[in-house]
Design a protein around this motif. Structure first.
Motif, short mmCIF file in Angstrom:
data_model
loop_
_atom_site.label_atom_id
_atom_site.label_comp_id
_atom_site.label_asym_id
_atom_site.label_seq_id
_atom_site.Cartn_x
_atom_site.Cartn_y
_atom_site.Cartn_z
N SER A 32 0.81 -1.22 0.00
CA SER A 32 0.00 0.00 0.00
C SER A 32 0.85 1.28 0.00
O SER A 32 0.31 2.37 0.08
N ALA A 33 2.17 1.14 -0.09
CA ALA A 33 3.03 2.33 0.00
C ALA A 33 2.75 3.28 -1.15
O ALA A 33 2.63 2.86 -2.31
N THR A 34 2.69 4.55 -0.83
CA THR A 34 2.43 5.56 -1.86
C THR A 34 3.75 5.99 -2.49
O THR A 34 4.82 5.82 -1.90
N PRO A 35 3.68 6.60 -3.67
CA PRO A 35 4.90 7.13 -4.30
C PRO A 35 5.63 8.10 -3.37
O PRO A 35 6.86 8.10 -3.30
N ASP A 36 4.89 8.88 -2.62
CA ASP A 36 5.50 9.80 -1.66
C ASP A 36 6.31 9.07 -0.60
O ASP A 36 7.40 9.50 -0.22
N PRO A 79 6.59 5.56 7.39
CA PRO A 79 5.34 5.17 6.74
C PRO A 79 5.61 4.42 5.44
O PRO A 79 6.48 4.82 4.65
N GLY A 80 4.91 3.34 5.24
CA GLY A 80 5.02 2.59 4.00
C GLY A 80 6.11 1.54 4.00
O GLY A 80 6.18 0.70 3.10
N VAL A 81 6.97 1.54 5.01
CA VAL A 81 8.07 0.58 5.05
C VAL A 81 7.60 -0.72 5.69
O VAL A 81 7.00 -0.72 6.76
N ALA A 82 7.85 -1.84 5.01
CA ALA A 82 7.45 -3.14 5.56
C ALA A 82 8.61 -3.80 6.30
O ALA A 82 8.41 -4.41 7.34
#
Lengths: 343, 343, 343, 343
Positions: free
Chosen positions: C8-12, C57-60
């Motif tokens: 689900s990570a965004t380009p940002d 945010p976004g890091v798994a």
């Protein structure tokens, strides 16, 4: 998938890995580093099994980037799954249902008394094994179908939903006739035949974590159920095998928020097996609710000192009633509530 | 059984434990110590389940003096059991048989080639799964009956005995038609329904230790088979779950002499699963023989890099042939020999 | 280093990770996959600590590609290190030296008798603790400097090299005056102050693996010694903490070939602590030699039943003499020999 | 102590054990059973070391009835010990103090900002390492004395008590000059020299459980401190080594009620190390309070993404402030309160 090469890997060895990847129909993306080269496998739809690469010359390690499971993951489904095992008894919806009852169904009187007691305290489902997985063949193995009929009687008398364990294919079909939710025990978590059979029965399932199962293993076992079309799965943390004998198991409450992050399935906690000692059930049930458990399963026996199994970890009805009072306070403190009519 | 009381236990609490023991028909023998009183339970024929006592007031701990298993124990039978799975293929008799072959049966060509290769090197039995317990439902699950027929063909061509896994009741009966020895995998070690079914089939069984099973657990699972009248049981050490990812499992070779002291059943070692890495199979197979293993089971694949499962831990036929040469030397050094015709 | 992003990570979010990497002076190489994007960190000279990224945010997940250790690795030095603790007593050179002696130095008579006995059987070094790490403060803590003097006497009488433990900075300097090799015990494997002190003393070191240490942890602790300029390090496998009480520890013999692949340092095995039971020492010593150990350390006591510590795992001189005879055969079977004059 | 004999033990072997016991000055009380004879050792004042008996002929097992520790036990002292590290900052007295701050002291600005932030949220003590035990010698090792001076400054500015780690004898004396409570880290839990030194310093001690330490091990290490005359000991659960990499450690919250039953010493929980992930700190801190923890220690960093160590598990000041609000609710729900002025 990422193939990490040894520092000593030759260009030829790197090329051979790239060829293997391309032969499988994917793209190989080498990424030279100061110490080592890593080769990305790009273009795969799901997880590629790279174990055959592991011992190719020059290969140091295979690293998987995708999860091995699909349908159970949060990435597959963002919202929580709500698993309803009987009218008004839902896991994952917010309120926290409590399943309670004895380890084994021992007699009509015992299970009916248990059912009345746990219902009076606020439980919404009754547990009790008719088929018991016991480490010794000489231990009490459960009453079988007779036990299931006693559970049905207890249900008629109290209205409680029934959660009970199935140990094999034939037993699963029988259990499905009587139970509202089929339990798969820790020792059978990786009994894939049973998972497939139960997955096809279409009944809600309570799947207990094996005693040395990683959370990934647990989710993969749940994936077996979902892959058969059954999404009504409740996971259960019940403690892991440990080197310390002070408690029966090592209760891994961190699994609760970890599972909730990785998966949309609800997860309940079993502080009775998690600790193995009656006097540790209250503090650890409180802790489980505080950690965010979507439900609890607690052993209660009218006369624990006469129980045919698990006596040491069963609460008395009075202890359970106090526990429920305490759990309501903790649930409220974390913005939730214990499911069921206020007592 | 010994009931250890807390230092603070009152005479009343001690008496209550004595009463419980007497009510069960045994004799209570209190043994006051400087710090604590311990109460012996005397007069029992087998193990008494004292879990109900564990949380009685004043009780600190329950200690079991007898083993929970019977027929598998050395005390039940002093001499080694010899398990013969096919003419000339015996475990526990002195010479050390080697079972070898691929993780899975993949095709007629693959299994027949494997059989010829391992036989040429000196193996006396062929392994290969037709039913595969895989942690992911999306992994290759085995060829089923077709796979069993391929094993039968390989047997006809080479004369090797067949060892293959059963995962459920229906499968066990099918496997029994084709196999000389039914394997119960690590994940099913505590699948008691399967143990009972297989115990009744009367075929030799290879029972693998679960990945977090104590040796007592393993012996209790074997006891399930013996309790059904089947004494043809071979135990197998294949590694335990560990915190270190350098090897796939933690290979517990000390289990070999420990089991041999506690039980009359033979125990074999699986260095392929025990280590998970092809290049660790030779040293650990040597170590297993040196530790006194009654047999070995080794994964061999004609083309490991194309294996559908366990490629990283499968030896090539050439590696296996060298391994066998080396194992003969180690066996001789510990006063044993590798079973089978000299090569 | 590889940063695996959530599905689900965004380009940002991906860009923010790339910025973090660039700010540290490295190159970010994004690698979009079907399910997830992974971002490689390229251009680093050694291992970069990415723990700060883990919860961005976004890091798994953060995956390390390089090893965290350097000088101990095979990639740093290809040939085996040979560690010579006394003239003719070398580890890693081919022949397998055996260190033997009691757990603790108890008296002049005891240590001298031990030394004569183990020398007669073929040991080339004497073990015996003057400083003992005991889990209880009320257990015998060792004779201290007096014990070291007794070891010196035993050395004068027999010519054996001395291996003995240091537990703290002051003790290490004292031990260095008497010992040929300073032992760092399992409980102090991550006592980094002691490692730095001992690293500076310039004496050979025997570093025991901690009871829950990964092999990477062990190598990192050895790296502390090498980082102080002391390359004379012998590693030691002595068993890990386990859930099974049948043996004192879980003896991880696979660590031997694993360490030998990852590092150039020699590794010895301690079957006395590894098993905790005298009658398991012979089979597991054989297994250790078969697995390729570069040496052994074995507890021997003239009268184990009177030992002040570790009596249950100490061999008698007679048992040790037989063990040595057996080990010579196994060593030969794997193409090696036990170090020292033939007996 | 109870000596369990094998079923095959001869009368002579039984007698030999009795003689050993009598020679030590105790009374031997044989207790014949149906399967085996057990022999009680009666008349001992404390724990007798029976390891020398373990391998005597006919002996199956040695069972200890008394605890190996004394002064730390509930049996030694019934009421809770209250450990006061600074005026108004007491552990074990009822209210639950929270210690918070960064993993390492990195700069004056960083530690002072941290102190203000955690104090504002309600923490009553500041943590922050000046001496850091790092698994790699190349990782940041702490600022040493300079770091201690920065902590002193932060104390002057905020009035917070200081908790900081000592790693060796020299460091402990230095730390004692600055700290209100000396932390002994998990890796040094069995560094007995350090325990003796710190025990003599007379300062309150925070003793962290080792990563594979049983609760008995932890209590024995605390016994070292009490044996030196220092009863001001706070225990700390911070997670155990596990096979599952989903969390950094396996947080054993059941240890809290277990320790509270066995010992009078207070026990605090460290959800930062216990989980290793910032987003798991809140649920597990709640769970720890619900389980009855006598305090908490939480990592907070003004800018976790720039932290020199443990960034992934450090909360931001905002997250910590919310955590404290939540913890107050849970504490109240279990009949306790978070220590310190209401915020």
């Amino acid at each position: 998938m990422l193939v990490v090469m040894k520092q000593s890997a030759t260009p030829d060895e790197i090329e051979r890995v790239c060829v293997w990847i391309r032969e499988k129909g994917y793209t190989a993306q080498p990424m030279p580093g100061a110490q080592r080269t890593a080769i990305g496998l790009v273009g795969n739809d799901g997880r590629v099994d790279g174990s055959a690469l592991e011992d190719m010359p020059g290969v140091a390690e295979i690293i998987y980037v995708s999860n091995p499971y699909k349908q159970v993951s949060r990435e597959w489904r963002k919202e929580n799954s709500i698993v309803t095992i009987a009218p008004g008894v839902s896991f994952g919806a917010g309120p926290v249902p409590v399943i309670a009852g004895p380890c084994s169904v021992e007699s009509e009187a015992q299970i009916v008394a248990s059912a009345h007691a746990v219902r009076a305290a606020g439980a919404v489902a009754l547990r009790g094994g008719a088929f018991k997985p016991r480490s010794s063949p000489y231990s009490f193995q459960g009453l079988g179908r007779t036990g299931l009929e006693m559970l049905a009687l207890a249900k008629r008398e109290t209205g409680l939903a029934i959660v009970t364990e199935a140990m094999d294919d034939a037993g699963a079909e029988l259990v499905a006739e009587y139970a509202d939710c089929i339990q798969i025990g820790a020792r059978n978590m990786q009994n894939y035949s049973l998972l497939k059979t139960v997955g096809k029965l279409g009944k809600p399932v309570l799947l207990k974590r094996g005693m040395a199962a990683t959370i990934t293993d647990l989710l993969l076992s749940a994936e077996y159920l979902l892959a058969e079309g059954n999404g009504q799965v409740i996971l259960c943390e019940r403690g892991l095998r440990s080197f310390d004998t002070q408690s029966r198991n090592l209760f891994d409450l961190t699994a609760i928020p970890v599972v909730q992050q990785l998966s949309h399935l609800p997860i309940v906690a079993d502080p009775s097996h998690g600790t193995g000692r009656r006097d540790k059930v209250l503090p650890m049930a409180r802790a489980a609710v505080a950690a965010g458990a979507d439900g609890l399963i607690i052993e209660v026996h009218p006369q624990p000192e006469k129980a045919m199994s698990d006596g040491a970890q069963s609460q008395t009805p009075d202890q359970f009633a106090s526990t429920m009072v305490e759990l309501r306070k903790v649930a409220e403190a974390v913005g939730r509530m214990i499911a069921g009519p206020a007592k």
